[in-house]
Design a protein around this motif. Structure first.
Motif, PDB file in Angstrom:
ATOM      1  N   GLU A  90      -5.891  14.698 -38.048  1.00 40.24           N
ATOM      2  CA  GLU A  90      -5.257  13.822 -39.034  1.00 40.24           C
ATOM      3  C   GLU A  90      -4.147  12.980 -38.425  1.00 40.24           C
ATOM      4  OE1 GLU A  90      -6.309  12.975 -41.993  1.00 40.24           O
ATOM      5  OE2 GLU A  90      -8.012  14.235 -41.450  1.00 40.24           O
ATOM      6  N   GLU A  91      -3.391  13.566 -37.489  1.00 39.13           N
ATOM      7  CA  GLU A  91      -2.350  12.796 -36.801  1.00 39.13           C
ATOM      8  C   GLU A  91      -2.989  11.678 -35.983  1.00 39.13           C
ATOM      9  OE1 GLU A  91       1.326  13.382 -33.596  1.00 39.13           O
ATOM     10  OE2 GLU A  91       0.153  15.120 -34.268  1.00 39.13           O
ATOM     11  N   ALA A  92      -4.098  12.004 -35.304  1.00 36.40           N
ATOM     12  CA  ALA A  92      -4.801  10.989 -34.508  1.00 36.40           C
ATOM     13  C   ALA A  92      -5.338   9.877 -35.396  1.00 36.40           C
ATOM     14  CB  ALA A  92      -5.934  11.639 -33.721  1.00 36.40           C
ATOM     15  N   PHE A  93      -5.962  10.243 -36.510  1.00 37.31           N
ATOM     16  CA  PHE A  93      -6.528   9.234 -37.408  1.00 37.31           C
ATOM     17  C   PHE A  93      -5.443   8.348 -38.005  1.00 37.31           C
ATOM     18  CE2 PHE A  93     -10.187  12.385 -38.358  1.00 37.31           C
ATOM     19  CZ  PHE A  93     -10.823  12.020 -37.182  1.00 37.31           C
ATOM     20  N   ARG A  94      -4.301   8.924 -38.357  1.00 34.44           N
ATOM     21  CA  ARG A  94      -3.197   8.118 -38.895  1.00 34.44           C
ATOM     22  C   ARG A  94      -2.719   7.102 -37.873  1.00 34.44           C
ATOM     23  NH1 ARG A  94      -1.368  13.046 -41.074  1.00 34.44           N
ATOM     24  NH2 ARG A  94       0.116  13.307 -39.365  1.00 34.44           N
ATOM     25  N   HIS A  95      -2.567   7.545 -36.633  1.00 39.91           N
ATOM     26  CA  HIS A  95      -2.092   6.644 -35.575  1.00 39.91           C
ATOM     27  C   HIS A  95      -3.112   5.538 -35.310  1.00 39.91           C
ATOM     28  CE1 HIS A  95       0.738   6.083 -32.135  1.00 39.91           C
ATOM     29  NE2 HIS A  95      -0.300   5.430 -31.644  1.00 39.91           N
ATOM     30  N   ILE A  96      -4.382   5.917 -35.258  1.00 33.93           N
ATOM     31  CA  ILE A  96      -5.439   4.927 -35.039  1.00 33.93           C
ATOM     32  C   ILE A  96      -5.460   3.907 -36.165  1.00 33.93           C
ATOM     33  CG2 ILE A  96      -7.949   4.612 -34.998  1.00 33.93           C
ATOM     34  CD1 ILE A  96      -8.082   7.359 -33.542  1.00 33.93           C
ATOM     35  N   ARG A  97      -5.432   4.380 -37.401  1.00 31.13           N
ATOM     36  CA  ARG A  97      -5.507   3.465 -38.542  1.00 31.13           C
ATOM     37  C   ARG A  97      -4.317   2.517 -38.568  1.00 31.13           C
ATOM     38  NH1 ARG A  97      -7.569   8.542 -41.684  1.00 31.13           N
ATOM     39  NH2 ARG A  97      -9.799   8.042 -41.895  1.00 31.13           N
ATOM     40  N   ARG A  98      -3.140   3.044 -38.308  1.00 37.81           N
ATOM     41  CA  ARG A  98      -1.947   2.198 -38.317  1.00 37.81           C
ATOM     42  C   ARG A  98      -2.012   1.164 -37.201  1.00 37.81           C
ATOM     43  NH1 ARG A  98       1.280   5.993 -38.177  1.00 37.81           N
ATOM     44  NH2 ARG A  98       1.735   6.091 -35.937  1.00 37.81           N
ATOM     45  N   SER A  99      -2.361   1.593 -36.005  1.00 38.16           N
ATOM     46  CA  SER A  99      -2.415   0.684 -34.860  1.00 38.16           C
ATOM     47  C   SER A  99      -3.488  -0.381 -35.031  1.00 38.16           C
ATOM     48  CB  SER A  99      -2.673   1.476 -33.573  1.00 38.16           C
ATOM     49  OG  SER A  99      -1.627   2.389 -33.329  1.00 38.16           O
ATOM     50  N   MET A 100      -4.679   0.038 -35.495  1.00 39.03           N
ATOM     51  CA  MET A 100      -5.777  -0.908 -35.617  1.00 39.03           C
ATOM     52  C   MET A 100      -5.538  -1.904 -36.739  1.00 39.03           C
ATOM     53  SD  MET A 100      -7.590  -0.237 -33.086  1.00 39.03           S
ATOM     54  CE  MET A 100      -8.844  -1.452 -33.476  1.00 39.03           C
ATOM     55  N   ARG A 101      -4.984  -1.444 -37.844  1.00 43.70           N
ATOM     56  CA  ARG A 101      -4.716  -2.377 -38.949  1.00 43.70           C
ATOM     57  C   ARG A 101      -3.672  -3.398 -38.533  1.00 43.70           C
ATOM     58  NH1 ARG A 101      -5.919  -2.748 -44.556  1.00 43.70           N
ATOM     59  NH2 ARG A 101      -7.407  -1.055 -44.214  1.00 43.70           N
ATOM     60  N   THR A 102      -2.649  -2.957 -37.822  1.00 44.85           N
ATOM     61  CA  THR A 102      -1.640  -3.893 -37.333  1.00 44.85           C
ATOM     62  C   THR A 102      -2.264  -4.930 -36.408  1.00 44.85           C
ATOM     63  OG1 THR A 102       0.124  -2.243 -37.493  1.00 44.85           O
ATOM     64  CG2 THR A 102       0.487  -4.094 -35.993  1.00 44.85           C
ATOM     65  N   LEU A 103      -3.134  -4.464 -35.495  1.00 47.19           N
ATOM     66  CA  LEU A 103      -3.756  -5.377 -34.537  1.00 47.19           C
ATOM     67  C   LEU A 103      -4.703  -6.352 -35.223  1.00 47.19           C
ATOM     68  CD1 LEU A 103      -4.370  -6.362 -31.704  1.00 47.19           C
ATOM     69  CD2 LEU A 103      -5.963  -4.443 -31.442  1.00 47.19           C
ATOM     70  N   VAL A 104      -5.552  -5.855 -36.124  1.00 48.59           N
ATOM     71  CA  VAL A 104      -6.501  -6.734 -36.820  1.00 48.59           C
ATOM     72  C   VAL A 104      -5.767  -7.763 -37.661  1.00 48.59           C
ATOM     73  CG1 VAL A 104      -8.317  -6.823 -38.578  1.00 48.59           C
ATOM     74  CG2 VAL A 104      -8.391  -5.071 -36.802  1.00 48.59           C
ATOM     75  N   ASP A 105      -4.739  -7.327 -38.367  1.00 48.33           N
ATOM     76  CA  ASP A 105      -3.967  -8.276 -39.178  1.00 48.33           C
ATOM     77  C   ASP A 105      -3.354  -9.359 -38.295  1.00 48.33           C
ATOM     78  OD1 ASP A 105      -4.540  -7.071 -41.579  1.00 48.33           O
ATOM     79  OD2 ASP A 105      -2.671  -5.918 -41.674  1.00 48.33           O
TER      80      ASP A 105
END
Length: 398
Positions: free
Chosen positions: A347-362
């Motif tokens: 869950e910690e990994a998924f949270r970090h991935i989701r936050r990082s990827m959403r920031t990058l895509v945006d």
């Protein structure tokens, strides 16, 4: 790819003395003396292909570099890639893999960190690396770690984590692809529920992407593997398909339901879906077959799946291509874990991935809108902005 460097730092061709098989290593760039990029195995792999993939890795690393983040332990590395021109199903393939890694051992030990890619699972790569006399396929990065023993334990613990029967190592990249897709949908104001997805490939990247998109409420209506396309307009049972895969991502057809359809291999391209995810081979979408695509977004989970001339034609038709250098870059999650930014917890990994990827895509989509260009061009522009900063801070080579 922006011309940040006139040529790769290292470009070599290896010939197996037993079978005559060719293998390739391209190191496009070093940061702090180290580069990162997976090792693929497929029949027809070429030096040009591996060179393009290595350049793409340089971009992926640069896109995850934040000059203002002084708390992050992980600093993006240089880009590299390895490739072997061999069918991974060939009985001789494992021996070829071992001999390739043995021959390139000095590079793996000192400048090239690698792991699974198309045609090769991480367990197989690790087994071959051990037989080739390597401590690890990521040992070149060990001198950069604050505490090597603790870092290796953390990574080992993370690789032992499973979620729903699938290892965290298989899920990380697909989580990033799925989050990139969801970010694009959210920016466009499109609801997740009812949005349909067609995928090529149900291996490591495609399978994880299918799971995360299905969990988010999207409907997977078609999946292609080496045997053909499996389709159901009402939605496929993703978990049942994942459970019925072999080691290469092919689905056992006995697991299909009566209402599931078996279609030709290229039927995934023209599926009635809003999202198309090429998650298997490079060069899957060309100037001819792109005409079959009806989706609104093409999300490049695989490396280089859409040829440039095909992308130009898709753009003319109002179809957005979310580029591989952005959406499949969450494989960086393992560096976040190894360096200690993320613990060995799903869950910690998924949270970090989701936050990082959403920031990058945006950021990429905002740049594309501001510049009036494609997301790929915007990603190239962002990488071009960051590469000189990385060079100034860390040097071009070490």
């Amino acid at each position: 790819m922006p011309s940040h460097s006139p040529a790769p730092l290292i470009s070599l061709t290896w010939t197996d003395h037993v079978t005559g098989t060719k293998g390739y290593l391209v190191v496009d760039r070093l940061v702090r003396g180290v580069s990162s990029g997976g090792l693929r195995m497929r029949k027809g792999c070429t030096l040009a292909e591996v060179t393009g993939l290595a350049q793409g890795m340089t971009m992926k690393e640069a896109l995850h570099f934040d000059a203002d983040d002084t708390l992050a332990r992980y600093v993006p590395l240089g880009g590299a890639k390895g490739g072997i021109d061999c069918d991974p199903r060939d009985p001789a393939a494992y021996g070829v893999l071992v001999r390739f890694l043995r021959a390139l051992r000095p590079y793996v030990e000192n400048v090239w960190t690698t792991g699974e890619d198309l045609g090769l699972g991480q367990d197989l790569v690790d087994r071959a690396a051990e037989e080739a006399g390597l401590v690890s396929t990521v040992q070149a990065v060990y001198p950069l770690l604050e505490d090597e023993r603790e870092a290796r334990r953390r990574l080992s613990d993370a690789f032992a984590v499973t979620v729903g029967g699938i290892g965290l190592d298989e899920l990380a990249g697909g989580c990033g692809v799925a989050e990139s897709t969801l970010a694009a949908l959210d920016r466009a104001g499109v609801a997740h529920s009812g949005t349909r997805v067609s995928l090529q490939g149900l291996g490591t990247m495609g399978g994880a992407t299918a799971r995360f998109l299905s969990e988010a409420g999207l409907t997977v209506v078609a999946v292609a593997d080496v045997k053909g396309t499996i389709a159901n307009p009402a939605g496929l049972d993703v978990e049942a398909l994942l459970a019925a895969r072999d080691a290469h991502g092919a689905v056992e057809r006995g697991a299909l339901r009566a209402e599931d359809q078996e279609l030709p291999g290229d039927a995934w391209l023209g599926a009635d879906a809003e999202i198309l995810v090429p998650a298997a081979v490079s060069y899957a979408v060309d100037a001819v077959n792109q005409a079959s695509i009806r989706a609104r977004w093409v999300v490049e989970a695989a490396n280089m799946p859409v040829l440039p001339e095909a992308e130009a034609l898709l753009v003319e038709r109002g179809i957005t291509v979310l580029p591989d250098v952005v959406v499949n870059s969450a494989t960086n999650a393992w560096w976040w874990t190894l360096f200690g930014d993320v613990g060995p917890d799903a869950e910690e990994a998924f949270r970090h991935i989701r936050r990082s990827m959403r920031t990058l895509v945006d950021r990429v989509l905002e740049r594309a809108a501001a510049d009036g260009c494609t997301p790929r061009a915007a990603a190239h522009a962002l990488a071009t902005d960051r590469l000189p900063v990385m060079a100034d801070r860390f040097g071009w080579y070490g």
